[in-house]
Design a protein around this motif. Structure first.
Motif, PDB file in Angstrom:
ATOM      1  N   ALA A  36      24.995  70.261 -20.116  1.00 20.81           N
ATOM      2  CA  ALA A  36      25.742  71.472 -19.768  1.00 20.81           C
ATOM      3  C   ALA A  36      25.870  72.397 -20.967  1.00 20.81           C
ATOM      4  N   THR A  37      25.857  71.842 -22.180  1.00 17.61           N
ATOM      5  CA  THR A  37      26.010  72.676 -23.371  1.00 17.61           C
ATOM      6  C   THR A  37      24.878  73.690 -23.468  1.00 17.61           C
ATOM      7  N   GLU A  38      23.639  73.264 -23.201  1.00 19.99           N
ATOM      8  CA  GLU A  38      22.546  74.239 -23.220  1.00 19.99           C
ATOM      9  C   GLU A  38      22.652  75.199 -22.047  1.00 19.99           C
ATOM     10  N   ALA A  39      23.111  74.706 -20.910  1.00 18.09           N
ATOM     11  CA  ALA A  39      23.275  75.594 -19.756  1.00 18.09           C
ATOM     12  C   ALA A  39      24.244  76.726 -20.092  1.00 18.09           C
ATOM     13  N   ILE A  40      25.334  76.395 -20.759  1.00 17.52           N
ATOM     14  CA  ILE A  40      26.307  77.413 -21.169  1.00 17.52           C
ATOM     15  C   ILE A  40      25.657  78.389 -22.142  1.00 17.52           C
ATOM     16  N   ALA A  41      24.958  77.851 -23.139  1.00 15.24           N
ATOM     17  CA  ALA A  41      24.324  78.700 -24.151  1.00 15.24           C
ATOM     18  C   ALA A  41      23.280  79.618 -23.533  1.00 15.24           C
ATOM     19  N   ALA A  42      22.406  79.047 -22.715  1.00 14.33           N
ATOM     20  CA  ALA A  42      21.333  79.847 -22.121  1.00 14.33           C
ATOM     21  C   ALA A  42      21.893  80.919 -21.201  1.00 14.33           C
ATOM     22  N   ALA A  43      22.916  80.573 -20.427  1.00 15.62           N
ATOM     23  CA  ALA A  43      23.494  81.542 -19.502  1.00 15.62           C
ATOM     24  C   ALA A  43      24.137  82.705 -20.259  1.00 15.62           C
ATOM     25  N   LEU A  44      24.890  82.391 -21.303  1.00 16.48           N
ATOM     26  CA  LEU A  44      25.548  83.460 -22.056  1.00 16.48           C
ATOM     27  C   LEU A  44      24.543  84.297 -22.838  1.00 16.48           C
ATOM     28  N   LEU A  45      23.540  83.648 -23.451  1.00 20.13           N
ATOM     29  CA  LEU A  45      22.516  84.408 -24.179  1.00 20.13           C
ATOM     30  C   LEU A  45      21.716  85.297 -23.244  1.00 20.13           C
ATOM     31  N   ALA A  46      21.516  84.835 -22.015  1.00 20.70           N
ATOM     32  CA  ALA A  46      20.732  85.613 -21.057  1.00 20.70           C
ATOM     33  C   ALA A  46      21.513  86.783 -20.484  1.00 20.70           C
ATOM     34  N   SER A  91      16.341  82.994 -12.950  1.00 17.25           N
ATOM     35  CA  SER A  91      15.204  83.509 -13.722  1.00 17.25           C
ATOM     36  C   SER A  91      15.663  84.045 -15.076  1.00 17.25           C
ATOM     37  N   ALA A  92      16.798  84.749 -15.089  1.00 15.92           N
ATOM     38  CA  ALA A  92      17.321  85.286 -16.347  1.00 15.92           C
ATOM     39  C   ALA A  92      17.707  84.157 -17.301  1.00 15.92           C
ATOM     40  N   VAL A  93      18.421  83.161 -16.795  1.00 22.12           N
ATOM     41  CA  VAL A  93      18.853  82.046 -17.651  1.00 22.12           C
ATOM     42  C   VAL A  93      17.641  81.266 -18.150  1.00 22.12           C
ATOM     43  N   ARG A  94      16.638  81.084 -17.288  1.00 23.03           N
ATOM     44  CA  ARG A  94      15.433  80.363 -17.701  1.00 23.03           C
ATOM     45  C   ARG A  94      14.719  81.098 -18.833  1.00 23.03           C
ATOM     46  N   SER A  95      14.772  82.431 -18.829  1.00 22.73           N
ATOM     47  CA  SER A  95      14.124  83.208 -19.888  1.00 22.73           C
ATOM     48  C   SER A  95      14.722  82.890 -21.248  1.00 22.73           C
ATOM     49  N   ALA A  96      16.040  82.658 -21.294  1.00 24.30           N
ATOM     50  CA  ALA A  96      16.673  82.273 -22.556  1.00 24.30           C
ATOM     51  C   ALA A  96      16.458  80.796 -22.845  1.00 24.30           C
ATOM     52  N   LYS A  97      16.593  79.960 -21.836  1.00 28.98           N
ATOM     53  CA  LYS A  97      16.505  78.508 -22.003  1.00 28.98           C
ATOM     54  C   LYS A  97      15.155  78.070 -22.562  1.00 28.98           C
ATOM     55  N   GLN A  98      14.074  78.754 -22.159  1.00 26.46           N
ATOM     56  CA  GLN A  98      12.740  78.314 -22.580  1.00 26.46           C
ATOM     57  C   GLN A  98      12.534  78.456 -24.085  1.00 26.46           C
ATOM     58  N   PHE A  99      13.372  79.282 -24.729  1.00 28.37           N
ATOM     59  CA  PHE A  99      13.247  79.440 -26.181  1.00 28.37           C
ATOM     60  C   PHE A  99      14.325  78.667 -26.936  1.00 28.37           C
ATOM     61  N   LEU A 100      15.104  77.888 -26.239  1.00 23.39           N
ATOM     62  CA  LEU A 100      16.066  76.988 -26.872  1.00 23.39           C
ATOM     63  C   LEU A 100      15.428  75.608 -27.002  1.00 23.39           C
ATOM     64  N   THR A 101      15.394  74.852 -25.909  1.00 24.03           N
ATOM     65  CA  THR A 101      14.746  73.533 -25.973  1.00 24.03           C
ATOM     66  C   THR A 101      13.361  73.527 -25.350  1.00 24.03           C
ATOM     67  N   TYR A 102      13.016  74.589 -24.629  1.00 24.45           N
ATOM     68  CA  TYR A 102      11.834  74.628 -23.772  1.00 24.45           C
ATOM     69  C   TYR A 102      12.017  73.629 -22.641  1.00 24.45           C
ATOM     70  N   VAL A 103      11.889  72.334 -22.932  1.00 24.67           N
ATOM     71  CA  VAL A 103      12.174  71.294 -21.937  1.00 24.67           C
ATOM     72  C   VAL A 103      12.811  70.111 -22.671  1.00 24.67           C
ATOM     73  N   SER A 104      13.359  69.169 -21.916  1.00 21.75           N
ATOM     74  CA  SER A 104      14.012  68.017 -22.544  1.00 21.75           C
ATOM     75  C   SER A 104      14.181  66.894 -21.539  1.00 21.75           C
ATOM     76  N   SER A 105      14.501  65.713 -22.074  1.00 21.98           N
ATOM     77  CA  SER A 105      14.985  64.579 -21.260  1.00 21.98           C
ATOM     78  C   SER A 105      14.028  64.154 -20.158  1.00 21.98           C
ATOM     79  N   GLY A 106      12.717  64.236 -20.400  1.00 25.52           N
ATOM     80  CA  GLY A 106      11.716  63.978 -19.360  1.00 25.52           C
ATOM     81  C   GLY A 106      11.966  62.774 -18.464  1.00 25.52           C
ATOM     82  N   PRO A 107      11.900  61.551 -18.999  1.00 24.97           N
ATOM     83  CA  PRO A 107      12.088  60.381 -18.133  1.00 24.97           C
ATOM     84  C   PRO A 107      13.490  60.304 -17.526  1.00 24.97           C
ATOM     85  N   PHE A 108      14.475  60.809 -18.268  1.00 26.23           N
ATOM     86  CA  PHE A 108      15.848  60.749 -17.775  1.00 26.23           C
ATOM     87  C   PHE A 108      16.050  61.643 -16.546  1.00 26.23           C
TER      88      PHE A 108
END
Length: 396
Positions: free
Chosen positions: A105-115, A263-280
């Protein structure tokens, strides 16, 4: 030249100058140094369901998620999140366009606010607030406008008139957390109705942090703001696996919202972690499909722990605000003859062998939070019992 450069300007970006090491890191380090029981940081001391852990092992062995997962999240998890939202709340989301998986959720908050926030925008947030809110608003260049939850009849309540007065022509969005950390308040249907009407009237976006959605006690009920009239298209709802399934280290979170907002939040999120936690991600997809009995048993277990800790704190002389949600108890230290939460928490490991968090770190108005201290009860019952036994020595 190096000396001139460093003396001419501080190294840390000035937007982050007020944010040093988090209080959680400081108090957890203090717990390690002193051997104290750590009721500060909100992480369980046991793992979640064995079948969920085994699902992660299976994904690792099968090679699912060991390489970059899809940017929006693996389809299985996005489908599971959408199914969860519909089953629990009657909210229908398209897994392909209205769900985004994040690094907790921490990245979700960051990406949403940055976006969604630009320099000069005001963000109204309920105070006290989780510490990353303030930092992320600052990183986005926004201005945070706190609306303080105040003690009233044994809980912390929102003043709706104060909320309305905080909204100006510069307000971009409302940042709402329910169930609320650290106070344990769960916003009522009446309060959420008023928030929704305000958002529609003033054409505001809303970010709702709902990571404790499955930890609601007594007569309280978790009602997602997105279910209220006019809110689905303007609300970014944030969820997380960490709090519900007790695997906080996996860092799997998500947002659900309308396509344009995702789409807006994803635009910010992709430059934070790009992706994470694959198997999880595959494991959490299975976890979200667990039967209702899991969620009920999880809540009942936490309710027992809440009462154990809250009753023990009351017996130790604290003023106790019994939470309607989350896994934290906020206390008032004034009945103990104390008034400075920072000093109290820094001395508590030596005095009683327990670590807690001063609520003042969650306030802009530090004086409003000064006498309040937060304890986490997401621990084994034996640990909580020992902690309360130690705390009862404070008045001796």
């Amino acid at each position: 030249m190096t000396g001139m450069t460093s003396s001419a300007r501080p190294l840390l970006n000035r937007r982050l100058a007020e944010f040093g090491t988090t209080i959680f890191a400081e108090m957890s380090a203090l717990a390690l140094q002193t051997g104290a029981i750590n009721l500060g940081q909100g992480f369980p001391d046991t793992d979640g369901p064995e079948e969920v852990r085994e699902a992660a092992v299976r994904a690792l062995r099968d090679g699912r998620g060991n390489q970059y997962p899809p940017g929006p999240g693996v389809p299985e998890l996005r489908t599971a999140v959408a199914a969860h939202q519909e089953r629990r709340y009657g909210l229908a989301y398209d897994p392909d366009t209205e769900v985004l998986v994040t690094a907790g959720a921490t990245e979700a908050i960051a990406a949403a606010l940055l976006a969604l926030v630009e320099p000069g925008d005001e963000v109204v947030a309920l105070e006290p607030y989780y510490d990353s809110y303030a930092a992320c608003i600052a990183m986005a260049g926004g201005t945070r406008v706190p609306v303080t939850l105040r003690p009233h009849d044994g809980s912390f309540r929102l003043d709706l008139d104060e909320l309305r007065a905080a909204v100006t022509d510069r307000t971009r969005l409302l940042l709402i957390n329910t169930p609320h950390n650290p106070t344990g308040t769960v916003l009522t249907r009446e309060e959420l109705t008023a928030i929704a009407e305000l958002a529609v009237e003033r054409d505001l976006l809303v970010i709702t942090d709902e990571v404790y959605e499955h930890l609601v006690f007594d007569e309280a009920e978790h009602l997602p703001l997105a279910t209220f009239p006019g809110m689905r298209e303007r609300t970014v709802s944030i969820g997380s696996a960490g709090k519900t399934f007790s695997f906080t280290g996996w860092k799997v979170g998500w947002i659900t919202s309308a396509p344009g907002l995702v789409s807006a939040v994803r635009s910010a999120k992709q430059f934070l972690t790009y992706v994470s936690s694959g198997p999880f991600q595959y494991a959490v997809a299975e976890a979200l499909a667990l039967p209702d009995s899991y969620f009920a048993a999880f809540r009942d277990d936490m309710l027992t722990k809440r009462d154990l800790l809250a009753d023990g704190l009351a017996e130790a002389g604290f003023g106790v605000f019994k939470p309607a949600g989350t896994y934290f108890v906020t206390t008032d230290i004034r009945p103990l003859g104390e008034s400075d939460g920072f000093a109290f928490c820094r001395a508590l490991p030596e005095r009683a062998g327990v670590v807690a968090i001063p609520n003042a770190v969650f306030y802009d108005h530090r004086e409003a939070g000064a006498p309040f201290v937060r304890f986490a009860f997401c621990k084994q019952t034996g640990v909580l019992a020992e902690a309360t036994r130690r705390l009862k020595t404070l008045g001796a």
